[in-house]
Design a protein around this motif. Structure first.
Motif, PDB file in Angstrom:
ATOM      1  N   MET A 100       1.026  -1.209   0.002  1.00 51.03           N
ATOM      2  CA  MET A 100       0.215  -0.067   0.091  1.00 51.03           C
ATOM      3  C   MET A 100       0.753   1.730   0.076  1.00 51.03           C
ATOM      4  O   MET A 100       0.820   2.520  -0.448  1.00 51.03           O
ATOM      5  N   LYS A 139      -0.147  -2.405  -5.899  1.00 53.96           N
ATOM      6  CA  LYS A 139      -0.416  -1.309  -5.031  1.00 53.96           C
ATOM      7  C   LYS A 139      -2.109  -1.312  -4.404  1.00 53.96           C
ATOM      8  O   LYS A 139      -2.227  -0.178  -3.873  1.00 53.96           O
ATOM      9  N   ASN A 140      -2.868  -1.535  -4.353  1.00 58.19           N
ATOM     10  CA  ASN A 140      -4.077  -1.167  -4.480  1.00 58.19           C
ATOM     11  C   ASN A 140      -4.823  -2.840  -3.527  1.00 58.19           C
ATOM     12  O   ASN A 140      -4.498  -4.163  -3.023  1.00 58.19           O
ATOM     13  N   GLY A 141      -5.525  -1.546  -3.064  1.00 57.68           N
ATOM     14  CA  GLY A 141      -6.957  -2.563  -1.804  1.00 57.68           C
ATOM     15  C   GLY A 141      -7.469  -3.644  -2.617  1.00 57.68           C
ATOM     16  O   GLY A 141      -8.241  -3.336  -3.866  1.00 57.68           O
ATOM     17  N   ARG A 142      -8.098  -4.827  -1.960  1.00 60.12           N
ATOM     18  CA  ARG A 142      -8.822  -6.320  -2.182  1.00 60.12           C
ATOM     19  C   ARG A 142     -10.265  -6.106  -1.044  1.00 60.12           C
ATOM     20  O   ARG A 142      -9.777  -6.523  -0.075  1.00 60.12           O
TER      21      ARG A 142
ATOM     22  N   GLN B 146      -2.407   7.635  -0.717  1.00 63.38           N
ATOM     23  CA  GLN B 146      -2.854   6.684  -1.379  1.00 63.38           C
ATOM     24  C   GLN B 146      -4.505   7.255  -1.639  1.00 63.38           C
ATOM     25  O   GLN B 146      -5.024   7.812  -0.763  1.00 63.38           O
ATOM     26  N   ASP B 148      -7.904   4.718  -1.607  1.00 63.19           N
ATOM     27  CA  ASP B 148      -8.144   3.119  -1.529  1.00 63.19           C
ATOM     28  C   ASP B 148      -9.294   3.065  -0.369  1.00 63.19           C
ATOM     29  O   ASP B 148      -9.458   4.181   0.117  1.00 63.19           O
ATOM     30  N   MET B 149      -9.351   1.249  -0.584  1.00 64.27           N
ATOM     31  CA  MET B 149     -10.265   1.256   0.428  1.00 64.27           C
ATOM     32  C   MET B 149     -10.028   1.496   1.877  1.00 64.27           C
ATOM     33  O   MET B 149      -8.852   1.389   2.840  1.00 64.27           O
ATOM     34  N   ALA B 152      -7.663  -1.814   3.431  1.00 64.55           N
ATOM     35  CA  ALA B 152      -6.184  -1.563   3.103  1.00 64.55           C
ATOM     36  C   ALA B 152      -5.328  -0.578   3.538  1.00 64.55           C
ATOM     37  O   ALA B 152      -3.952  -0.823   3.682  1.00 64.55           O
ATOM     38  N   HIS B 156      -2.166  -1.367   7.102  1.00 65.65           N
ATOM     39  CA  HIS B 156      -0.595  -1.073   6.928  1.00 65.65           C
ATOM     40  C   HIS B 156      -0.053  -0.802   9.028  1.00 65.65           C
ATOM     41  O   HIS B 156       0.477  -1.539   8.842  1.00 65.65           O
TER      42      HIS B 156
END
Lengths: 165, 208
Positions: A100, A139-142, B146, B148-149, B152, B156
């Motif tokens: 990430m 580098k992406n969330g899933r 970033q 994103d979700m 996610a 980290h």
């Protein structure tokens, strides 16, 4: 994903097993790895949301099996057998293990995503469970959901759309 | 509650006070940058399971813009400035003097770098309070951004904590534009997730 779908949700550092027609899903995988082991003859599947590559990294008792790649693989196999699965039919699909924040190395968890993926693969190999498909790295969330009828793993991302493997 | 988190009410109050002044400082910076009135709620301090942390800020699947700074030296931990994407775009646009954006669907490089700097300033304001109140050294990393979700992104920091625990100490400060109805759609969060050795140091210094 409403209440009316037969979906079991698995949280971070958790695992669970479902039988058809239930689906099983986990949300917000980043560097974590979603490991699905399924039995396509007995129609059941287990999912673990793994955070770390090895249980030797832990200095805490009792151990949470679902958190580490090594213990998660062993425990998922045990659970699936308990549910009537046969290890001869076991197959795996994996997703996650992204980086990430790739350019922000921190002391202990550098490259944790790829290390999680490598560890899961290694333990599946030593348990003789073939990996049918994977969607790892980047580098992406899933968010992932496994269907125990079709054995398809659906992967949703924010920036790269939806993918089925 | 695990032993790792020995939190008396007095200790929670101290952390709340630090967050209150820190995030207040950050809200003032944001207000000056945007030339808008920014309000702040009383920060929340709690110990939460990893799953509960994943469900914050609208939930694990909520799409957010996150500026992440890892802090080191005497106090170590993770800091996040989290904004819903529409709100982030709005702030970026305001900061760029309404510079016309070609494509509304994706976060552009220019927007990212503006927001990265915004997060850097806000977290910096917060950290200077933390450092001053405790007399402890805080060394922030270069900010990373970033979109994103939420799950996610926040995981980290949870992975960092997961080496020692299955729970996190969360210091959550909400800032938002004044006058708007309060909802996760417009809320900005400043999350501070200190490592376990760090808050022990904070308590030792402040003798609580």
């Amino acid at each position: 994903m409403g209440h009316f779908e037969n979906v079991v949700k698995v949280g971070i550092s958790e695992m669970n097993v479902v039988k058809a027609p239930w689906k099983i899903r986990t949300t917000g995988l980043g560097s974590c790895v979603g490991l699905v082991i399924y039995d396509d003859v007995n129609k059941l599947a287990g999912l673990a949301h793994i955070m770390l590559p090895d249980s030797s990294l832990s200095n805490k008792e009792p151990l949470n099996c679902a958190k580490y790649a090594d213990t998660a693989v062993t425990e998922l196999i045990r659970l699936l057998k308990n549910y009537g699965g046969n290890i001869m039919f076991f197959k795996a699909k994996i997703a996650g293990g992204a980086e990430m924040f790739p350019h922000r190395p921190s002391s202990k968890i550098m490259r944790i995503g790829p290390r999680n993926v490598e560890a899961v693969k290694q333990h599946l190999l030593s348990s003789n469970i073939p990996i049918v498909s994977e969607d790892v790295g980047g580098k992406n969330g899933r968010t992932i959901e496994f269907d125990t009828n079709s054995f398809i793993l659906t992967i949703r991302t924010v920036n790269l759309g939806v993918k089925q493997i | 509650m695990s032993k790792l988190f020995d939190l008396s009410n007095k200790r929670i109050d101290i952390l709340k006070e630090i967050a209150n002044i820190g995030a207040g400082n950050a809200a003032t910076s944001l207000s000056q940058l945007l030339n808008k009135k920014i309000e702040m709620k009383v920060p929340n301090v709690y110990v939460a399971s990893f799953n509960d942390v994943m469900d914050l800020a609208g939930g694990a699947e909520t799409e957010v813009t996150a500026v992440y700074i890892r802090i080191q030296e005497d106090i170590t931990g993770s800091m996040f400035f989290i904004l819903p994407i529409p709100q982030a775009k709005k702030y970026a646009k305001a900061l760029m003097n309404d510079y016309v954006l070609q494509d509304a669907s994706t976060m552009k490089e220019m927007e990212c770098s503006v927001l990265q700097e915004l997060g850097n300033i806000l977290i910096g304001s917060y950290l200077s309070v933390l450092s001053n109140m405790t007399n402890l050294m805080v060394n922030p990393s270069v900010p990373a951004i970033q979109c994103d979700m939420f799950g996610a992104i926040i995981s980290h920091a949870l992975i960092e904590l997961s080496l020692e625990s299955d729970e996190a100490l969360v210091i959550d400060a909400v800032i938002k534009e004044e006058g708007h109805q309060d909802s996760e759609l417009i809320r900005g969060h400043i999350f501070f997730l200190p490592d376990s050795q760090s808050y022990k140091k904070i308590f030792d210094i402040l003798e609580v």
